[in-house]
Write an enzyme that holds these catalytic residues in place. Structure first.
Site, PDB file in Angstrom:
ATOM      1  N   GLN A  50      34.494  32.244  32.625  1.00 38.94           N
ATOM      2  CA  GLN A  50      33.805  33.531  32.656  1.00 38.94           C
ATOM      3  C   GLN A  50      32.968  33.775  31.400  1.00 38.94           C
ATOM      4  OE1 GLN A  50      37.545  35.779  33.970  1.00 38.94           O
ATOM      5  NE2 GLN A  50      35.858  37.002  34.810  1.00 38.94           N
ATOM      6  N   LEU A 109      35.883  41.014  36.204  1.00 38.91           N
ATOM      7  CA  LEU A 109      34.860  41.338  35.209  1.00 38.91           C
ATOM      8  C   LEU A 109      33.529  40.654  35.510  1.00 38.91           C
ATOM      9  CD1 LEU A 109      37.027  41.180  31.956  1.00 38.91           C
ATOM     10  CD2 LEU A 109      36.267  43.226  33.193  1.00 38.91           C
ATOM     11  N   HIS A 150      44.863  35.055  39.848  1.00 39.73           N
ATOM     12  CA  HIS A 150      43.430  35.363  39.818  1.00 39.73           C
ATOM     13  C   HIS A 150      42.734  34.541  38.734  1.00 39.73           C
ATOM     14  CE1 HIS A 150      39.992  38.338  40.097  1.00 39.73           C
ATOM     15  NE2 HIS A 150      39.764  37.786  38.920  1.00 39.73           N
TER      16      HIS A 150
END
Length: 192
Positions: A50, A109, A150
């Site tokens: 990410q 996010l 996740h």
């Protein structure tokens, strides 16, 4: 240092990440930056892809979820004695999953403003190295297990929306396009 979080549509989010080979000062700095980035974005988990690093590395803070839950939510989503945890996971491997599953709303996010129900195992057993490269095998339940799954998925190139039905994905298509085109506001820095 707060880092930019990659937005949905960035190819790095779909990469099956590489194992982390050694403990180093660079790794320690990266982990510190990930914690700072996650906390600044008011997240409860963040995976290395990410922030553009294709490493099997993620951080999880389920304490924040426990502290922000009311008593009924705590009873439903945490096992007795579990008040959440903060941990760094390196080279994690899920080695067991419960047959019992549960549906709960998830967000990400990298996919701001989209929250959908996802079915996941209630508990998992996972092998991993902590930030000091010490090995662990632990079983987690409820919300903590959900956050871990996740973030673990992120290190395998899987997003929570990949676990939604094709109809649901079609229904959120316009929102996903806005994210891909940088047309969604966040309180944290995002990068396409």
């Amino acid at each position: 240092m707060k880092l930019a979080i990659l937005a949905y549509g960035n190819n790095t989010l779909k990469v099956d990440c590489d194992t982390v080979e050694s403990n180093s000062d660079d790794l320690s700095k990266l982990i510190d930056n990930m914690w700072e980035t996650m906390e600044h974005a008011y997240g409860c988990g963040l995976a290395a892809p990410q922030i553009g690093e294709t490493k099997q590395l993620f951080v999880v803070d389920s304490i924040v979820m426990y502290e922000n839950a009311d008593e009924d939510e705590r009873k439903a989503n945490f096992v007795e004695g579990d008040t959440g945890m903060r941990e760094t996971f390196i080279n994690a491997r899920i080695i067991g999953k419960s047959d019992e599953t549960w549906d709960e709303i998830e967000g990400c996010l990298s996919i701001p403003d989209i929250f959908k129900r996802v079915t996941r195992p209630w508990s998992i057993t996972i092998e991993y190295l902590d930030r000091d490269f010490q090995p662990h095998t632990k079983t987690f339940h409820g919300t903590t297990a959900r956050i871990i799954q996740h973030e673990y998925d992120h290190t395998r190139g899987v997003l929570f929306i990949d676990r939604l039905s094709s109809l649901t994905r079609k229904l959120i298509g316009t929102k996903l396009n806005k994210i891909m085109n940088g047309k969604v506001f966040t309180d944290y820095k995002m990068k396409q």
